[in-house]
Design a protein around this motif. Structure first.
Motif, PDB file in Angstrom:
ATOM      1  N   PHE A  48       0.852  -1.181   0.000  1.00 20.74           N
ATOM      2  CA  PHE A  48       0.000   0.000   0.000  1.00 20.74           C
ATOM      3  C   PHE A  48       0.893   1.237   0.000  1.00 20.74           C
ATOM      4  O   PHE A  48       2.115   1.150   0.227  1.00 20.74           O
ATOM      5  N   ASP A  49       0.298   2.375  -0.279  1.00 14.09           N
ATOM      6  CA  ASP A  49       1.049   3.630  -0.335  1.00 14.09           C
ATOM      7  C   ASP A  49       1.591   3.982   1.043  1.00 14.09           C
ATOM      8  O   ASP A  49       0.834   4.107   2.008  1.00 14.09           O
ATOM      9  N   VAL A  50       2.920   4.167   1.133  1.00 10.50           N
ATOM     10  CA  VAL A  50       3.547   4.467   2.408  1.00 10.50           C
ATOM     11  C   VAL A  50       3.028   5.759   3.014  1.00 10.50           C
ATOM     12  O   VAL A  50       3.085   5.971   4.229  1.00 10.50           O
ATOM     13  N   ASN A  51       2.470   6.637   2.179  1.00 14.76           N
ATOM     14  CA  ASN A  51       1.949   7.910   2.673  1.00 14.76           C
ATOM     15  C   ASN A  51       0.687   7.744   3.514  1.00 14.76           C
ATOM     16  O   ASN A  51       0.253   8.690   4.184  1.00 14.76           O
ATOM     17  N   LYS A  70      -7.721   0.068   9.520  1.00 11.37           N
ATOM     18  CA  LYS A  70      -9.039   0.048   8.888  1.00 11.37           C
ATOM     19  C   LYS A  70      -9.051   0.903   7.622  1.00 11.37           C
ATOM     20  O   LYS A  70      -9.624   0.525   6.593  1.00 11.37           O
ATOM     21  N   ILE A  71      -8.407   2.075   7.672  1.00 10.91           N
ATOM     22  CA  ILE A  71      -8.351   2.955   6.506  1.00 10.91           C
ATOM     23  C   ILE A  71      -7.611   2.281   5.347  1.00 10.91           C
ATOM     24  O   ILE A  71      -8.059   2.301   4.195  1.00 10.91           O
ATOM     25  N   ILE A  72      -6.483   1.641   5.647  1.00  8.57           N
ATOM     26  CA  ILE A  72      -5.696   0.970   4.604  1.00  8.57           C
ATOM     27  C   ILE A  72      -6.474  -0.209   4.018  1.00  8.57           C
ATOM     28  O   ILE A  72      -6.494  -0.399   2.792  1.00  8.57           O
ATOM     29  N   ALA A  73      -7.108  -0.972   4.884  1.00  9.95           N
ATOM     30  CA  ALA A  73      -7.891  -2.118   4.407  1.00  9.95           C
ATOM     31  C   ALA A  73      -9.029  -1.672   3.498  1.00  9.95           C
ATOM     32  O   ALA A  73      -9.291  -2.284   2.452  1.00  9.95           O
ATOM     33  N   ARG A  74      -9.693  -0.599   3.887  1.00 12.96           N
ATOM     34  CA  ARG A  74     -10.803  -0.081   3.087  1.00 12.96           C
ATOM     35  C   ARG A  74     -10.315   0.451   1.740  1.00 12.96           C
ATOM     36  O   ARG A  74     -10.914   0.204   0.696  1.00 12.96           O
ATOM     37  N   GLU A  75      -9.181   1.161   1.769  1.00 13.96           N
ATOM     38  CA  GLU A  75      -8.630   1.758   0.551  1.00 13.96           C
ATOM     39  C   GLU A  75      -8.246   0.697  -0.476  1.00 13.96           C
ATOM     40  O   GLU A  75      -8.411   0.885  -1.683  1.00 13.96           O
ATOM     41  N   TYR A  76      -7.760  -0.467   0.015  1.00 20.17           N
ATOM     42  CA  TYR A  76      -7.268  -1.515  -0.886  1.00 20.17           C
ATOM     43  C   TYR A  76      -8.153  -2.761  -0.911  1.00 20.17           C
ATOM     44  O   TYR A  76      -7.765  -3.781  -1.478  1.00 20.17           O
ATOM     45  N   GLN A  77      -9.317  -2.637  -0.280  1.00 20.90           N
ATOM     46  CA  GLN A  77     -10.264  -3.762  -0.220  1.00 20.90           C
ATOM     47  C   GLN A  77      -9.560  -5.036   0.279  1.00 20.90           C
ATOM     48  O   GLN A  77      -9.743  -6.129  -0.260  1.00 20.90           O
TER      49      GLN A  77
END
Length: 404
Positions: free
Chosen positions: A13-16, A56-63
């Motif tokens: 995922f994006d490190v940012n 949760k944000i990362i999981a949602r962003e990348y499904q």
């Protein structure tokens, strides 16, 4: 630089998306510094604030998959097809306090993901270069006694040594292992069974008294046989390369059979207490029960005995063969049996019935009974002994031997 490049090239995922004060910690940092490659990425991040929300944000962003592992300690996991990423709350008021609670110095290194700075308060990088495991403190090991066994496991996996004072402390604390759930101990043992240096470190753990709880029947002679087990497995693997995995896990039960009580009933109790699976227990008991068959004087020439042997042993035979070779059973006999086992069309190891139970009921005009199974067995043995060779001669065999 190596850690920064690793994240840039491998992070799924994006490190940012990581907060400013986010640290890569633990075994991942150690392995990256060691340049140990992994086919499956397993990373641990520590955050001082909102780790679950970040996950949760990362999981949602990348499904990706998402699960809260520990709501009290604020630990969540994000699962990608080729990576598992854990996010945990920082323990203490700083990353230094968090690292100070860990087990060994090589696992107490953090990397600030934004600033690209390594935090190494216990000189873990130096110990990595030296190839040694050194505890952070006695109290840390006592807080989670599984860390005692983990030291031998990590030494095995990394091909490290354990620093002498650390090893003396582990030995001194060994009684605390009885407070650890057997499932957790078993997991560490599994790693030892499946690594190149595992047998050596199992032997060292035995010397230090850490195997007493797991294998109360093991003695020095039994433990020393672990090296023979490895040699036997390597011999069979090289000879039958296409049929055996190129790893140390396929013959784990042969090692287990070395360490448990040689009486199958007692061994079963020991393995149940260690929470091994039914399949693993069955494999060990089969090894212990049927290896003695191979020492019978006429076994090598007796096809009847070989037939019943394979009927009993089945696909546990490769493990049994490794165990038997390590216990000085005739190599010629093992190779003879291995040739039978490797041939899917062999009538002794993989019999294919000439007649069915229905055929026998029809020819004898009888109802279902145990006699049918007996007849089927005798037909198969007559076939492997060359007395019959097809369905018609099998029928004649029945008439001559079972019809009065």
């Amino acid at each position: 630089m190596i850690l920064h490049n690793f994240l840039k090239q491998n992070l799924p995922f994006d490190v940012n998306l990581l907060p400013d004060n986010c640290y890569l910690v633990g075994g991942a940092v150690r392995d990256i510094l060691l340049k140990r490659s992994r086919s499956y990425l397993d990373l641990d991040f520590v955050l001082p604030h909102k780790p679950i929300e970040t996950a949760k944000i990362i999981a949602r962003e990348y499904q990706a998959g998402f699960v809260v592992l520990d709501p009290v300690r604020y630990i969540a996991r994000v699962v990608f097809p080729h990576a598992t990423i854990d996010f945990a709350g920082q323990e203490g008021d700083s990353i230094y306090q968090d690292l100070a609670r860990r087990d060994y110095t090589i696992n107490a290194i953090a990397f600030h993901c934004r600033e690209g700075v390594i935090i190494d308060p216990f000189q873990g990088e130096i110990d990595i270069k030296k190839g040694i495991l050194k505890m952070i403190s006695r109290d840390n090991l006592a807080d989670d006694p599984l860390r005692l066994m983990r030291g031998y496991r990590q030494a095995s996996q990394l091909d490290f040594t354990i620093e002498s004072f650390t090893r003396a402390t582990i030995k001194d604390l060994k009684e605390l292992l009885k407070n650890v759930a057997m499932e957790r101990v078993n997991q560490e043992l599994a790693y030892l069974f499946e690594t190149k240096k595992g047998s050596y470190w199992l032997k060292e753990a035995f010397k230090d008294g850490l195997l007493d709880l797991c294998f109360p029947s093991a003695d020095e002679k039994m433990v020393n046989l672990l090296a023979n087990i490895d040699e036997s497995a390597q011999f069979l693997s090289s000879k039958y390369r296409s049929n055996f995995p190129d790893n140390y896990s396929w013959y784990k039960e042969a090692k287990l059979a070395c360490l448990t009580n040689q009486n199958p009933s007692i061994a079963e109790t020991e393995l149940i207490n260690l929470k091994y699976s039914r399949q693993e227990i069955k494999s060990v008991l089969t090894i212990l029960q049927f290896t003695n068959n191979l020492t019978e004087i006429d076994f090598q020439k007796n096809k009847r005995k070989q037939y019943f042997f394979f009927q009993s042993v089945g696909d546990y035979f490769p493990n049994l063969a490794v165990f038997a070779l390590a216990h000085n059973v005739s190599k010629d006999l093992i190779l003879q049996l291995m040739e039978l086992y490797q041939n899917p069309e062999d009538a002794i190891a993989h019999p294919q019935p000439l007649l069915s139970g229905k055929d026998i009921m029809k020819y004898l005009n009888i109802a279902p009974s145990p006699l049918i199974g007996k007849i089927l067995t005798e037909i198969q043995i007559a076939y492997i002994e060359g007395k019959i060779n097809n369905k018609e001669t099998a029928i004649d065999f029945i008439k001559n031997n079972f019809i009065t």
